[in-house]
Design an enzyme around this catalytic site. Sequence first.
Site, short mmCIF file in Angstrom:
data_model
loop_
_atom_site.label_atom_id
_atom_site.label_comp_id
_atom_site.label_asym_id
_atom_site.label_seq_id
_atom_site.Cartn_x
_atom_site.Cartn_y
_atom_site.Cartn_z
CE LYS A 168 -3.75 -2.52 2.20
NZ LYS A 168 -4.32 -3.01 3.46
CD GLN A 184 -3.22 -4.65 6.66
OE1 GLN A 184 -3.13 -3.67 5.92
NE2 GLN A 184 -3.89 -5.73 6.32
CG ASP A 209 -9.83 -0.05 5.48
OD1 ASP A 209 -9.56 -0.38 4.30
OD2 ASP A 209 -9.13 -0.36 6.47
#
Length: 297
Positions: A52, A96, A119
């Site tokens: 990422k 994460q 997200d």
Amino acid sequence: MTEVIDGNAVAAEMRSALTDGIETLSDAGVRPGLATVLMSDDPASETYVSMKQRDCEEVGIEGIHVELDPDAPAEELFDTVADLNDDPEVHGILVQMPLPDHVDDRDVIRAIDPAKDVDGFHPENVGRLVAGNPRFKPCTPHGVQKLLESADVDTEGKDVTIVGRSNIVGKPLANLLVQKTDLGNATVTLCHSRTTDLAEKTRRADIMVAAAGVPEMVDGSMLSESTVVVDVGINRVDADTDKGYELVGDVEYESAAEKASAITPVPGGVGPMTRAMLLYNTVKAASQQESVDVELP
Ligand code: NDP
């Protein structure tokens, strides 16, 4: 002929299209910033986060990375999130998952400023999605929509069967596909481990999406002719390779490809799209927070 939907190519197009938006922001003196937070020594999580960060660098997004000791108290993570919420140079925050057992992931998701929740997992953003007014579409389901669009697969009026009801894939994808919008208007059957006669549900699908985390559980015998097959699964299985494993999806590719009109491979299908849509959400977040109009692809 079965069309193999090339997620790497579609993701590359998405990244390239996003650079226009990043330029618009740059002209207004804004550099979008994405913070990734890792509180784990799981090698797969480390790899995801570093990919990422690499993606950010490639398109001109400022990547900020914070690593916390997995044994640190939960407070350290909450303090980190609070700092990132307050940091005007950070437009998107990604913590994460999975987190260590002593940290409640739902509390962490709730601690993230919804405006920076790229997200799309914060309850406010989930509610907006369900209500048909999404701020951020969660990356994997959004990536699936974009893959279908790239292959000219219209979802309107189609029967879609999704195998898997997680909060990050199955449920938000179902919610996106039933909306009264482009890339929506489908009739969705959402399956899970308690579903009876799963094969009957997958066989009735015009579009079948597998997101169960069970290697190769859907095979050709569970599909009808000309089904569009989207394989979200990424599973490491032992194999005689240098790494000692290989990646397989939730779909048994060979037999499914014989039936499918179009199919996404693993790797190289949904995975690259998930990463690309995170960049999309970060650009969108920067545009919203800085009040700079950006045309999104
Ligand atoms: P979860 O483990 O959170 O959810 C799995 C879902 O599948 C659950 O709803 C579970 O049912 C259901 N399920 C499990 N076994 C069966 C079965 N035998 N029959 C029917 N349903 C079943 O997984 P995720 O959603 O996080 O991930 C799913 C897969 O997608 C994984 O392989 C993951 O690695 C991959 N993934 C890939 C991404 C990408 O970018 N390509 C991104 C995210 C995930 P129940 O609810 O009843 O337990």
